[in-house]
Design a protein around this motif. Structure first.
Motif, mmCIF file in Angstrom:
data_model
loop_
_atom_site.group_PDB
_atom_site.id
_atom_site.type_symbol
_atom_site.label_atom_id
_atom_site.label_comp_id
_atom_site.label_asym_id
_atom_site.label_seq_id
_atom_site.Cartn_x
_atom_site.Cartn_y
_atom_site.Cartn_z
ATOM 1 N N GLU A 1 0.828 -1.213 0.000
ATOM 2 C CA GLU A 1 0.000 0.000 0.000
ATOM 3 C C GLU A 1 0.862 1.263 0.000
ATOM 4 O O GLU A 1 0.492 2.273 -0.600
ATOM 5 C CB GLU A 1 -1.023 0.013 1.150
ATOM 6 N N MET A 2 2.034 1.207 0.645
ATOM 7 C CA MET A 2 2.918 2.373 0.616
ATOM 8 C C MET A 2 3.491 2.555 -0.794
ATOM 9 O O MET A 2 3.619 3.670 -1.300
ATOM 10 C CB MET A 2 4.051 2.217 1.637
ATOM 11 N N GLN A 3 3.844 1.453 -1.433
ATOM 12 C CA GLN A 3 4.380 1.556 -2.798
ATOM 13 C C GLN A 3 3.319 2.101 -3.745
ATOM 14 O O GLN A 3 3.616 2.929 -4.615
ATOM 15 C CB GLN A 3 4.862 0.186 -3.259
ATOM 16 N N ALA A 4 2.075 1.666 -3.539
ATOM 17 C CA ALA A 4 0.994 2.142 -4.407
ATOM 18 C C ALA A 4 0.815 3.654 -4.251
ATOM 19 O O ALA A 4 0.587 4.373 -5.220
ATOM 20 C CB ALA A 4 -0.301 1.416 -4.066
ATOM 21 N N ARG A 5 0.958 4.144 -3.022
ATOM 22 C CA ARG A 5 0.790 5.590 -2.795
ATOM 23 C C ARG A 5 1.889 6.378 -3.492
ATOM 24 O O ARG A 5 1.630 7.398 -4.121
ATOM 25 C CB ARG A 5 0.787 5.887 -1.295
ATOM 26 N N LEU A 6 3.140 5.913 -3.365
ATOM 27 C CA LEU A 6 4.230 6.645 -4.012
ATOM 28 C C LEU A 6 4.120 6.552 -5.535
ATOM 29 O O LEU A 6 4.456 7.486 -6.253
ATOM 30 C CB LEU A 6 5.586 6.120 -3.535
ATOM 31 N N ARG A 7 3.611 5.436 -5.997
ATOM 32 C CA ARG A 7 3.425 5.278 -7.432
ATOM 33 C C ARG A 7 2.329 6.240 -7.924
ATOM 34 O O ARG A 7 2.480 6.887 -8.965
ATOM 35 C CB ARG A 7 3.025 3.834 -7.703
ATOM 36 N N THR A 8 1.262 6.351 -7.152
ATOM 37 C CA THR A 8 0.204 7.301 -7.517
ATOM 38 C C THR A 8 0.742 8.725 -7.496
ATOM 39 O O THR A 8 0.460 9.525 -8.385
ATOM 40 C CB THR A 8 -0.990 7.174 -6.544
ATOM 41 N N ARG A 9 1.543 9.022 -6.483
ATOM 42 C CA ARG A 9 2.104 10.368 -6.404
ATOM 43 C C ARG A 9 2.927 10.688 -7.647
ATOM 44 O O ARG A 9 2.832 11.778 -8.210
ATOM 45 C CB ARG A 9 2.969 10.498 -5.147
ATOM 46 N N SER A 10 3.732 9.743 -8.082
ATOM 47 C CA SER A 10 4.539 9.949 -9.274
ATOM 48 C C SER A 10 3.643 10.140 -10.500
ATOM 49 O O SER A 10 3.893 11.008 -11.350
ATOM 50 C CB SER A 10 5.473 8.738 -9.453
ATOM 51 N N LEU A 11 2.563 9.382 -10.560
ATOM 52 C CA LEU A 11 1.628 9.510 -11.676
ATOM 53 C C LEU A 11 0.896 10.858 -11.634
ATOM 54 O O LEU A 11 0.644 11.476 -12.673
ATOM 55 C CB LEU A 11 0.625 8.345 -11.634
ATOM 56 N N VAL A 12 0.583 11.309 -10.429
ATOM 57 C CA VAL A 12 -0.096 12.610 -10.280
ATOM 58 C C VAL A 12 0.798 13.730 -10.808
ATOM 59 O O VAL A 12 0.370 14.554 -11.621
ATOM 60 C CB VAL A 12 -0.474 12.868 -8.801
ATOM 61 N N THR A 13 2.062 13.758 -10.393
ATOM 62 C CA THR A 13 2.926 14.848 -10.848
ATOM 63 C C THR A 13 3.162 14.742 -12.344
ATOM 64 O O THR A 13 3.193 15.744 -13.047
ATOM 65 C CB THR A 13 4.275 14.856 -10.100
ATOM 66 N N ARG A 14 3.279 13.512 -12.849
ATOM 67 C CA ARG A 14 3.489 13.344 -14.276
ATOM 68 C C ARG A 14 2.287 13.886 -15.068
ATOM 69 O O ARG A 14 2.451 14.574 -16.086
ATOM 70 C CB ARG A 14 3.680 11.862 -14.587
ATOM 71 N N LEU B 1 -3.283 16.811 -1.775
ATOM 72 C CA LEU B 1 -4.029 16.322 -2.932
ATOM 73 C C LEU B 1 -3.813 14.819 -3.126
ATOM 74 O O LEU B 1 -4.769 14.054 -3.326
ATOM 75 C CB LEU B 1 -3.574 17.097 -4.182
ATOM 76 N N VAL B 2 -2.550 14.396 -3.025
ATOM 77 C CA VAL B 2 -2.252 12.964 -3.200
ATOM 78 C C VAL B 2 -2.850 12.168 -2.043
ATOM 79 O O VAL B 2 -3.357 11.057 -2.229
ATOM 80 C CB VAL B 2 -0.735 12.725 -3.310
ATOM 81 N N MET B 3 -2.823 12.746 -0.859
ATOM 82 C CA MET B 3 -3.433 12.076 0.288
ATOM 83 C C MET B 3 -4.914 11.808 0.018
ATOM 84 O O MET B 3 -5.403 10.682 0.201
ATOM 85 C CB MET B 3 -3.265 12.940 1.535
ATOM 86 N N LEU B 4 -5.635 12.835 -0.462
ATOM 87 C CA LEU B 4 -7.052 12.648 -0.783
ATOM 88 C C LEU B 4 -7.226 11.574 -1.852
ATOM 89 O O LEU B 4 -8.077 10.690 -1.730
ATOM 90 C CB LEU B 4 -7.657 13.958 -1.307
ATOM 91 N N MET B 5 -6.399 11.658 -2.893
ATOM 92 C CA MET B 5 -6.587 10.750 -4.028
ATOM 93 C C MET B 5 -6.278 9.303 -3.683
ATOM 94 O O MET B 5 -6.829 8.381 -4.284
ATOM 95 C CB MET B 5 -5.735 11.217 -5.217
ATOM 96 N N THR B 6 -5.371 9.097 -2.719
ATOM 97 C CA THR B 6 -5.010 7.723 -2.358
ATOM 98 C C THR B 6 -5.810 7.227 -1.160
ATOM 99 O O THR B 6 -5.635 6.082 -0.746
ATOM 100 C CB THR B 6 -3.509 7.615 -1.997
ATOM 101 N N GLY B 7 -6.633 8.097 -0.596
ATOM 102 C CA GLY B 7 -7.385 7.680 0.578
ATOM 103 C C GLY B 7 -6.523 7.520 1.819
ATOM 104 O O GLY B 7 -6.943 6.886 2.779
ATOM 105 N N ALA B 8 -5.317 8.067 1.800
ATOM 106 C CA ALA B 8 -4.467 8.006 2.994
ATOM 107 C C ALA B 8 -5.043 8.948 4.056
ATOM 108 O O ALA B 8 -5.789 9.870 3.748
ATOM 109 C CB ALA B 8 -3.031 8.398 2.642
ATOM 110 N N THR B 9 -4.688 8.681 5.302
ATOM 111 C CA THR B 9 -5.253 9.506 6.371
ATOM 112 C C THR B 9 -4.256 10.527 6.888
ATOM 113 O O THR B 9 -4.583 11.338 7.738
ATOM 114 C CB THR B 9 -5.714 8.627 7.549
ATOM 115 N N SER B 10 -3.026 10.507 6.361
ATOM 116 C CA SER B 10 -2.022 11.474 6.806
ATOM 117 C C SER B 10 -1.125 11.804 5.617
ATOM 118 O O SER B 10 -0.865 10.936 4.776
ATOM 119 C CB SER B 10 -1.178 10.874 7.933
#
Lengths: 592, 592
Positions: free
Chosen positions: A136-149, A543-552
């Motif tokens: 789940e942590m890898q998925a969040r960082l991957r989403t973050r990279s996709l968001v900035t891209r 923004l990435v926190m919202l998009m990934t459903g993370a709580t922090s």
């Protein structure tokens, strides 16, 4: 070293010889055979090692959790009945033909193969390199990279230039505390780390660069509240020769593209808009969560004359506010629950939480209501409240009555809390522009006018003439973008005229000398052909926190800091040599 | 606010009504008509204002250089004979129908409309927002934005994740001085700004993220040499489970794509490679400029016995070196020019610069040579030198004889200098990998072994066993990418085994306690399943400088600092309040 990622294998690879590299997620021995779940960035695959190959099997017997392996093998269908439908690779397994231990591992202090075992955040931060191995942590960082891209792709296609601005710079005027960096070449002097690239991006517009963006690191030395970090990242944007309508249109397109490409979701077109005044009136907040179907209803006009000071005084006070908040089906709230909400609003300064339970209004009228304050309210007031809130049997009406700010904060927060507790939140994404902000607000302590955004925000042209005579009613050309109750972006059209900038500084009691000292270069630049310009900044972490459903936001940063602004992994900050301090012309201040 | 950029108009727009926004680049009055060259990010266009529209003309009469205008007008062909072939918009002009002065300008201290007027760099930095309006500066920043976009596009397509690492961190071991940031929450302790994300990117590999990149800001508090900046930018890359061949292959593809897309140039495939030893032998440098068709030729073996100490001693010294450098056509060098080169090599510690002019070797043999040192050289030595250098009539042969390091530095530099002075540089781009670097070099003063790259660089597997017994001959798995004599990137496969890392620290005389204190977290992470990994970093500023033909990295940064690490625009660094220092637990050290 490998032919495939673990996670990409499936039944189409059956019969292929593959080479995989990864970590031992789990090892099980069953029926004389060793099963290894091998994990890499793409996922997990089951590797089976049988004793037929004695040497390989002997190596496999040594492996433990988090060993790093290179495995050669053949993909085959799993035997009937052992297919794992929860795993993308669950239809197949890899028969191990060779196995190298690339690196062993000590027993990790964080178990990665079991879910539901709660690990303290302290341990997660101290062993971040283990924590980050969790899918789940890898998925969040991957989403973050996709968001900035995706954001970059949109901005590149719209003629924005990615331009870097300095990190070692002068104190910026965002209001928070700066991080300072002592200069060795100018002893006794300091750089400041930027709270935002605000002044530099304005200077880039004065440089004629027309459209700028940067994914910029920003710094604030604040006492860290719940979810702040000493360094954070914003998508920073500035444009020339565009008004707020045009800029907001481009930004909507960007956010819509982002959610389409990353989330597969279509956001509304256009985004709804609320003025600041309406947002405060209906939701008690300038970042209302539109997923919550509850609204504040003003009732001061019907309560000014009642014989109940709690309502009557704020109702008559020009700075007071009295609102009703109807909770559909709230009649079933227990006394204990209501007591809980009373304590909740107290956090925001509310001195109590009056309510009326609507048991049987339709049939019994006033007799069908239940409330400790009922006796203070004449029929006319009750009728007005029931009509305005559109209350019906089974509902509950809460009241907030106090200084407007206390009512807005407490009842605005209660509205959201009730929405969450009662399962009222609509699914999906609710973006919203908030516009027409006041230019200034009065500081409660000093009575001085403060900029609601920052001192470079332009007033509306039509309010310019009453800037000095009636600053409280001047509106600015600022705009915030709110998503599901979180401010994800904010910006404004800036002042581009020297004279207007000076008038605003005057009003903010920034003397010409202070202005010169702090922003002299900006004031000077305004005199050499500054174009009309404006911009916006988005909080990327949030923004990435919202998009990934993370709580922090800590969960969407690779190496965050703790609430006391420390890095548990590297043990920063740390003490330094006396020689280094001497070179910087500094001395540690001794206590006392 | 506008319909077109100024620079995009051409004869295809003839007859169209357009609205333009921009700066007055130049205003001329001619024949009762006003000509304004209007400039924006895209270029210049000529606007013509005639007195037929009296009101508009009156406003046009007020405009001066760098005024910001909004102009409505009609595109028309320029009258015959006034077409400007030097300007992309030179076939047309815009007949001004309306004109708004959006902002006036004081007379700028930097003239933007005249070329060839040299402005001091100090003035350029102080008024950077004016300097950046110059088309060549805008073109550089635009190229920079395109470079990063192209690099990102390549890396995104190859499965690299863009991951941010901290700016507030712990002291990194790159060897230069750190910028420090005092911590308020931990008084007396300091963060350091990263000299590179080296340890974090290795930790990301230990986190299983497999392929990482970041365009990362880095910081070094050095005494600024010619072309260094206190903050600079690198493209930082790290991968797991790939060896150097695979990584270099991907990186070549990236650089080839970059030059294809940004410069329209095909680089060679594959890039040539030199070992460190060969590069030093042939070019005296580990970043040889292959555009220069000159090479060093070793001649120690034939000069060890000559009766000329200047040659004979270094020729017999195992740490000495004697080389010849043939300059084709160098016979025409004047005594004064040779004297100049003698002074040039003295900068690098050379005590002289012997030479032989080859006037008529073919016909006259030894009699056809001219040199103050001829008398010391026996025929056999001369024959060997003439053969090895392939000298022929009209050439000149320079000699370097000293400690190897002095010879390499002085003759390597002379080689490049001669190439430039004599117009010998080949056109185009000459990339080159340098590989097989030594692991260690001995510090001349302390006699201690130092890491040639950094202490996390892996030794070649086959040299591991003689790490302690013969460190001087151990080669590392490091590689540098050199372009036209500039190192644009460098990296290595890292040590991924705890035990090897400890052996290297031992050899570098980093005690276990020091290692624990400085890199304890890394050593610990190595014990929990560290994958084989390696990476590379490219100096983005320098790369963009080369690609844009700029002569300083300051010209490819929006807001650079001076050589004394100051920002002339914002006046950073600056003094801060005593209260701020107190909060940080610091005191300015008084002199004495």
């Amino acid at each position: 070293m490998r032919t495939h990622y673990c996670g990409e294998l499936n039944s189409r690879h059956e019969g292929e010889e593959v080479v995989l590299c990864g970590w031992v997620h789990r090892r099980r021995d069953h029926g004389g055979v060793i099963f290894v779940d091998l994990r890499d960035r793409d996922g997990l695959v089951q590797v089976v090692l049988d004793p037929d190959r004695a040497e390989v099997f002997a190596r496999a017997e040594q492996v433990r959790s988090e060993y790093v392996l290179k495995v050669s093998g053949r993909v085959r269908a799993r035997p009937r009945g052992t297919v794992n439908p929860d795993l993308p690779t669950g239809e197949i397994e890899v028969l191990g033909l060779d196995l190298d231990i690339l690196n062993p591992s000590e027993t990790p202090p964080i178990q990665l193969d079991e879910h539901g075992i709660e690990v303290s955040e302290e341990l997660r931060l101290r062993y971040r390199y283990l924590d980050l191995r969790r899918p789940e942590m890898q998925a969040r960082l991957r989403t973050r990279s996709l968001v900035t891209r995706t954001l970059r792709g949109f901005l590149d296609a719209h003629g924005f230039l990615d331009i870097e601005t300095p990190i070692l710079t002068k104190s910026t005027p965002e209001g928070a505390r700066d991080y300072l960096v002592p200069s060795r070449t100018h002893p006794g002097e300091f750089f400041a780390l930027p709270q935002s690239p605000q002044l530099f991006k304005q200077l880039l517009m004065m440089s004629g660069l027309d459209r700028y963006y940067q994914i910029a690191r920003c710094f604030r030395d604040e006492d860290l509240r719940a979810d702040r970090q000493p360094e954070f990242t914003q998508l920073d944007i500035e444009v020339s020769f565009l008004d707020e309508e045009a800029l907001m249109g481009i930004m909507e397109g960007m956010i819509r593209t982002l959610f389409r490409e990353v989330q597969g979701v279509e956001l509304p077109e256009p985004f709804p808009r609320l003025t600041y005044a309406e947002a405060m009136r209906r939701f008690g907040s300038d970042r209302p969560d539109l997923r919550v179907p509850l609204e504040l209803v003003d009732v001061a006009d019907v309560l000014g004359g009642v014989d109940f000071k709690v309502f009557a005084e704020p109702a008559r006070d020009p700075h007071g506010r009295v609102v009703a908040l109807r909770l559909p089906g709230g009649g079933e709230l227990t006394r204990k629950e209501i007591e809980g909400y009373t304590q909740f609003v107290a956090i925001y300064g509310a001195k109590g939480l009056a309510y009326i339970k609507v048991n049987a209004w339709n049939e019994q009228g006033r007799e069908g209501l239940q409330s400790p304050i009922l006796k203070f309210l004449p029929d006319q007031a009750i009728d007005a409240i029931m009509t305005r809130t559109a209350a019906s049997d089974g509902d509950l009406i809460f009241f907030g009555a106090d200084q407007a700010q206390v009512v807005n904060e407490s009842m605005g927060a209660l509205r959201v809390r009730l929405g969450q507790d009662r399962g009222l939140l609509a699914a999906g994404w609710y973006p919203l522009w908030v516009v027409d902000f006041p230019m200034f607000e009065r500081d409660a302590n000093s009575g001085r006018w403060m900029a609601l955004h920052h001192p470079f925000t332009a007033p509306k042209d039509e309010h310019l003439e009453r800037l000095e005579s009636d600053p409280g009613t001047c509106l600015s050309r600022a705009y915030d973008l709110v998503l599901n109750g979180t401010e994800i972006g904010g910006g404004s059209i800036r002042i581009h005229r020297d004279a207007v900038q000076r008038r605003v500084f005057d009003l903010l009691a920034i003397s010409p000398e202070q202005a010169e000292d702090r922003f002299g270069f900006l004031l000077k630049a305004l005199r050499f052909g500054c174009p009309p310009h404006g911009g916006i900044a988005f909080g990327l972490d949030r923004l990435v926190m919202l998009m990934t459903g993370a709580t922090s936001i800590r969960d969407v940063m690779a190496f965050p800091k703790t609430q006391s602004a420390a890095c548990l992994l590297t043990d920063a900050p740390a003490s330094v040599d006396e020689a280094q301090l001497k070179e910087l012309g500094l001395r540690i201040r001794t206590k006392g």
